[in-house]
Design a protein around this motif. Structure first.
Motif, short mmCIF file in Angstrom:
data_model
loop_
_atom_site.label_atom_id
_atom_site.label_comp_id
_atom_site.label_asym_id
_atom_site.label_seq_id
_atom_site.Cartn_x
_atom_site.Cartn_y
_atom_site.Cartn_z
N ALA A 123 0.73 -0.97 -0.03
CA ALA A 123 -0.08 -0.17 -0.65
C ALA A 123 0.84 1.52 -0.22
N PRO A 124 2.06 1.54 0.97
CA PRO A 124 2.63 2.68 0.90
C PRO A 124 3.14 2.95 -0.40
N ALA A 125 3.88 1.27 -1.27
CA ALA A 125 4.44 1.63 -2.17
C ALA A 125 3.65 1.92 -3.94
N TYR A 126 2.23 1.66 -3.71
CA TYR A 126 1.28 2.10 -4.44
C TYR A 126 1.74 3.57 -4.14
N TYR A 127 0.90 4.49 -3.13
CA TYR A 127 0.85 5.70 -2.97
C TYR A 127 1.62 6.11 -3.47
N THR A 128 3.01 6.08 -3.30
CA THR A 128 4.00 7.27 -3.39
C THR A 128 4.45 6.52 -5.49
N ARG A 137 4.00 8.80 -16.75
CA ARG A 137 3.83 7.77 -18.34
C ARG A 137 3.75 6.46 -17.64
N LEU A 138 4.20 6.39 -16.60
CA LEU A 138 3.95 4.99 -15.97
C LEU A 138 3.12 4.74 -14.78
N GLY A 139 1.57 4.05 -15.19
CA GLY A 139 0.59 4.51 -14.46
C GLY A 139 0.31 3.32 -13.88
N ALA A 140 -0.82 3.00 -13.32
CA ALA A 140 -1.08 2.34 -12.33
C ALA A 140 -0.96 0.45 -12.83
N ALA A 141 -1.19 1.08 -14.35
CA ALA A 141 -1.72 -0.50 -14.90
C ALA A 141 -0.65 -1.34 -14.84
N PHE A 142 0.85 -0.34 -15.13
CA PHE A 142 1.81 -0.95 -15.57
C PHE A 142 2.83 -0.61 -14.37
N ARG A 177 -20.29 -4.11 -6.26
CA ARG A 177 -20.75 -2.35 -5.44
C ARG A 177 -20.78 -1.71 -4.31
N GLY A 178 -19.66 -2.44 -3.96
CA GLY A 178 -19.12 -1.14 -2.70
C GLY A 178 -18.56 -0.08 -2.91
N THR A 179 -18.02 0.28 -4.02
CA THR A 179 -16.85 0.90 -4.10
C THR A 179 -17.15 2.15 -5.58
N ARG A 180 -17.03 3.06 -6.01
CA ARG A 180 -16.81 3.31 -7.43
C ARG A 180 -15.85 2.61 -7.97
N TRP A 181 -15.07 2.63 -8.94
CA TRP A 181 -14.34 1.52 -10.31
C TRP A 181 -14.30 2.07 -11.45
N PRO A 182 -14.17 2.68 -11.67
CA PRO A 182 -13.17 4.17 -12.80
C PRO A 182 -12.25 3.48 -13.47
N TRP A 186 -6.91 4.82 -10.05
CA TRP A 186 -7.35 4.33 -9.25
C TRP A 186 -6.18 5.40 -7.61
N THR A 187 -7.16 5.09 -7.02
CA THR A 187 -6.56 5.86 -5.44
C THR A 187 -5.99 4.72 -4.29
N THR A 188 -5.44 4.98 -3.72
CA THR A 188 -5.15 4.27 -2.84
C THR A 188 -5.82 3.36 -2.17
N PRO A 189 -6.99 3.68 -1.92
CA PRO A 189 -8.18 2.73 -0.80
C PRO A 189 -8.68 1.96 -2.18
N GLN A 190 -8.77 2.29 -3.12
CA GLN A 190 -9.92 1.92 -4.53
C GLN A 190 -8.56 0.30 -4.57
N TYR A 191 -7.64 0.77 -4.76
CA TYR A 191 -6.10 -0.43 -4.88
C TYR A 191 -6.21 -1.35 -3.52
N THR A 192 -6.06 -0.87 -2.68
CA THR A 192 -5.93 -1.82 -0.91
C THR A 192 -7.56 -2.41 -0.78
N ARG A 193 -8.77 -2.13 -1.68
CA ARG A 193 -10.00 -2.33 -0.87
C ARG A 193 -10.03 -3.77 -2.68
N TYR A 194 -9.52 -3.46 -3.88
CA TYR A 194 -9.03 -4.41 -4.14
C TYR A 194 -8.14 -6.18 -4.05
N LEU A 195 -7.00 -5.84 -3.87
CA LEU A 195 -6.14 -6.20 -2.23
C LEU A 195 -6.61 -7.02 -2.16
N SER A 196 -7.98 -6.32 -0.73
CA SER A 196 -8.26 -6.77 -0.13
C SER A 196 -9.76 -8.06 0.08
#
Length: 224
Positions: A123-128, A137-142, A177-182, A186-196
């Motif tokens: 989670a901290p690594a994703y955030y930074t 140009r290095l987005g979250a997907a990569f 359905r518990g969160t919005r998935w653009p 994606w924010t860090t809370p969205q990513y950690t929800r995905y991990l959970s």
């Protein structure tokens, strides 16, 4: 806890590790700052028809060397190659990473993200990498591919890193359905929800989390 679709097919881990993507070696080399960024493991990949193919297992081997600056460069390139395929436009777009930042900038930001991954978890690594040390140009997907290969088999904290891209989020929109998935950003809370979510289902199914990620990716492809 949201339920995954009932028709989700979870693949075997050996099938995931063997997932091979074709790549255009010469096009990639023409975009890199210099040839030293190219990992030798990619030259040892088997050729199928016109193209060599790199699988997840090979990129994991490259990640074993990611504790040094050269090893991190190799991991970044191998992750990009595995995630891109052979379309010239896709390769050119990914390679803008190397024209919009200096080598020092890429090294510094990548080192920061991977250091946090190994010391404090994903989670901290994703955030930074998504904020303070974002590489243009290095987005979250990569960059989640980089985190995945660097830390999935030796996780720190409760979660193993997983890849999150627009195809996986398409499946999440159908299942969660518990969160919005653009589509992106994606924010860090969205990513950690995905991990959970994926880790919970992996435990219930007796599989590793990247097997659930791969299942979501295949499900998301069917939703197009």
């Amino acid at each position: 806890m949201p339920e995954l679709p009932s028709d989700l097919i979870v693949p075997q881990r050996d099938d995931i590790l063997g997932q091979a993507i074709p790549f255009d070696r010469e096009r990639w080399l023409s975009h890199l700052p210099d040839a030293s960024w190219w990992p030798d493991e990619l030259d040892a990949c088997p050729r199928v028809g016109r193209w060599h193919r790199v699988d997840r297992r090979t990129v994991f081997h490259v990640a074993d060397r990611a504790r040094t600056a050269v090893g991190r460069r190799h991991l970044l390139v191998a992750s990009l190659v595995w995630g891109t395929g052979t379309r010239a436009r896709s390769v050119d777009r990914r390679a803008r990473i190397f024209t919009e930042s200096t080598a020092v900038e890429v090294d510094t930001r990548l080192a920061s993200g991977l250091d946090l991954l190994h010391r404090r978890g994903v989670a901290p690594a994703y955030y930074t990498l998504n904020n303070d040390h974002h590489i243009p140009r290095l987005g979250a997907a990569f960059f989640t591919k980089v985190l995945y290969f660097a830390g999935h088999d030796q996780p720190v904290g409760p979660w193993r890193p997983l890849i999150l891209d627009s195809v996986v989020t398409r499946a999440l929109r159908a299942a969660d359905r518990g969160t919005r998935w653009p589509v992106r950003g994606w924010t860090t809370p969205q990513y950690t929800r995905y991990l959970s979510l994926t880790h919970d289902h992996a435990r219930l199914a007796g599989v590793l989390p990247d097997q659930v990620e791969a299942a979501l990716f295949e499900y998301g492809k069917r939703l197009t």
